[in-house]
Enzyme design. Sequence first.
Site, PDB file in Angstrom:
ATOM      1  N   GLY A 228     -23.651 -91.041  29.818  1.00 52.14           N
ATOM      2  CA  GLY A 228     -22.532 -91.761  29.195  1.00 52.14           C
ATOM      3  C   GLY A 228     -23.038 -93.048  28.568  1.00 52.14           C
ATOM      4  O   GLY A 228     -22.326 -94.049  28.474  1.00 52.14           O
TER       5      GLY A 228
ATOM      6  N   GLY B 295     -21.308 -95.177  25.620  1.00 49.01           N
ATOM      7  CA  GLY B 295     -19.974 -95.731  25.836  1.00 49.01           C
ATOM      8  C   GLY B 295     -19.966 -97.250  25.926  1.00 49.01           C
ATOM      9  O   GLY B 295     -20.994 -97.905  25.747  1.00 49.01           O
ATOM     10  N   GLN B 296     -18.774 -97.799  26.241  1.00 48.42           N
ATOM     11  CA  GLN B 296     -18.613 -99.260  26.249  1.00 48.42           C
ATOM     12  C   GLN B 296     -19.589 -99.933  27.219  1.00 48.42           C
ATOM     13  O   GLN B 296     -20.252-100.908  26.866  1.00 48.42           O
ATOM     14  CB  GLN B 296     -17.173 -99.648  26.618  1.00 48.42           C
TER      15      GLN B 296
ATOM     16  N   ASP C 191     -25.873 -88.729  26.521  1.00 46.63           N
ATOM     17  CA  ASP C 191     -24.427 -88.699  26.243  1.00 46.63           C
ATOM     18  C   ASP C 191     -24.083 -87.384  25.575  1.00 46.63           C
ATOM     19  O   ASP C 191     -24.965 -86.684  25.072  1.00 46.63           O
ATOM     20  CB  ASP C 191     -24.025 -89.880  25.328  1.00 46.63           C
TER      21      ASP C 191
ATOM     22  N   ARG D  54     -21.927 -87.536  23.010  1.00 51.03           N
ATOM     23  CA  ARG D  54     -21.887 -87.936  21.602  1.00 51.03           C
ATOM     24  C   ARG D  54     -23.245 -88.464  21.144  1.00 51.03           C
ATOM     25  O   ARG D  54     -24.176 -88.596  21.937  1.00 51.03           O
ATOM     26  CB  ARG D  54     -20.775 -88.928  21.302  1.00 51.03           C
TER      27      ARG D  54
ATOM     28  N   ASP E  54     -24.567 -82.698  28.444  1.00 50.66           N
ATOM     29  CA  ASP E  54     -23.204 -82.558  28.969  1.00 50.66           C
ATOM     30  C   ASP E  54     -23.300 -82.564  30.493  1.00 50.66           C
ATOM     31  O   ASP E  54     -23.838 -81.633  31.082  1.00 50.66           O
ATOM     32  CB  ASP E  54     -22.593 -81.242  28.456  1.00 50.66           C
TER      33      ASP E  54
ATOM     34  N   TYR F  48      -6.324 -90.931  36.655  1.00 53.13           N
ATOM     35  CA  TYR F  48      -7.588 -91.678  36.648  1.00 53.13           C
ATOM     36  C   TYR F  48      -7.812 -92.352  38.010  1.00 53.13           C
ATOM     37  O   TYR F  48      -8.893 -92.244  38.607  1.00 53.13           O
ATOM     38  CB  TYR F  48      -7.516 -92.714  35.520  1.00 53.13           C
TER      39      TYR F  48
ATOM     40  N   LYS G 275     -10.685 -91.648  40.820  1.00 54.34           N
ATOM     41  CA  LYS G 275     -11.599 -92.697  41.297  1.00 54.34           C
ATOM     42  C   LYS G 275     -11.539 -92.821  42.823  1.00 54.34           C
ATOM     43  O   LYS G 275     -12.560 -92.999  43.490  1.00 54.34           O
ATOM     44  CB  LYS G 275     -11.258 -94.044  40.642  1.00 54.34           C
TER      45      LYS G 275
END
Length: 313
Positions: A10, A13-14, A36, A38, A54, A144, A148
């Site tokens: 990931g 990402g941010q 990632d 993407r 993935d 979500y 978590k």
Amino acid sequence: MKKEKILVIGASGQIGVELTLALRKIYGGAQVIASDLREENELLKGTGPYVSLDVMNKEMLHVQVIRQGVTQIYLLAAILSATGEKNPPLAWNLNMQSLLNVLDIAKEEKLSKVYWPSSIAVFGPTSPKDACPQHTIIEPSTVYGISKFAGEFWCNYFHQRFGVDVRSIRYPGLISYKSAPGGGTTDYAIEIFHAAKLGKMYPCFLKADTHLPMMYMPDAIRATIELMEAPAERIKVRTSYNLSSMSFSPQEIHQEIKKHLPDFQISYQPDYRQHIADSWPKSIDDAPARNDWGWKHEYDLSKMTAEMLKNIG
Ligand code: NAD
Ligand code: SER
């Protein structure tokens, strides 16, 4: 000493972009593999290896871990709160299965450490609103938050039962300018800076007085690395640590930005995300993180606002 080989899942990402860059500064570019679904983020290009991956494909992930000699995994792939409410089965599937895949491989390959972030979203309407403590009533009301909360207990289980050294932080809403946020309820606190810099009015999707726990990204990255570098005996919470630096409302961040850009205007158009925000605490007590591994925040609202406005083009 064994050289660590780190896989960040990931990484585009941010959080992933900034965490990968920070890890590469410490361990060297070649030792930190960004991955990632993407494409590679522009800021990562040329700073170290990138693989398209993935995390849901456990076999491929396992092959990569063996082939690349991975010793640590930072798992950041997830669907965040607002996007999760639009497609609960997808959010549950990704958020749970990705963690189980990583924990299983960590156990099998005897990885030295795993990092997986949780969130303030584990707390729900029955948790204390102010200075919400580490141990309290936890009844999340979003998919979500449920994922978590369940994930925290999987981490604890793999640690207790199989000795996997998995560590975790319940991040507040994270504010940054380097890479775009990924569909959270706290994203307004990033969008507002971009609107302000463009000289546009910001239509806020939360009400003026909605207080939420927030943190500037450099504090979150430093906390993550400090937690991961702390001696194992200092990590007493094996679910996930509360972490805190600031709490503010849309009205308060608007006033802070106006100190720099006096004409900046905001309007309030609350949508489905208001309900999510209302279910979370306004502020967090993070005494165990401060006592166990020495966490100290650096940024408050005014220091963060000045930096965000300086850095957004
Ligand atoms: P993000 O959405 O910006 O990044 C997630 C990345 O994971 C994306 O680049 C996405 O392409 C990738 N990804 C999605 N599915 C994947 C898959 N199947 N395989 C590989 N990669 C995949 O999210 P973020 O804000 O960087 O959050 C990272 C983690 O931190 C998440 O677990 C999130 O829940 C947690 N967190 C974030 C915040 C925040 O404010 N950003 C707060 C609390 C917790
Ligand atoms: N920033 C995240 C969200 O809003 C909190 O986990 O979903």
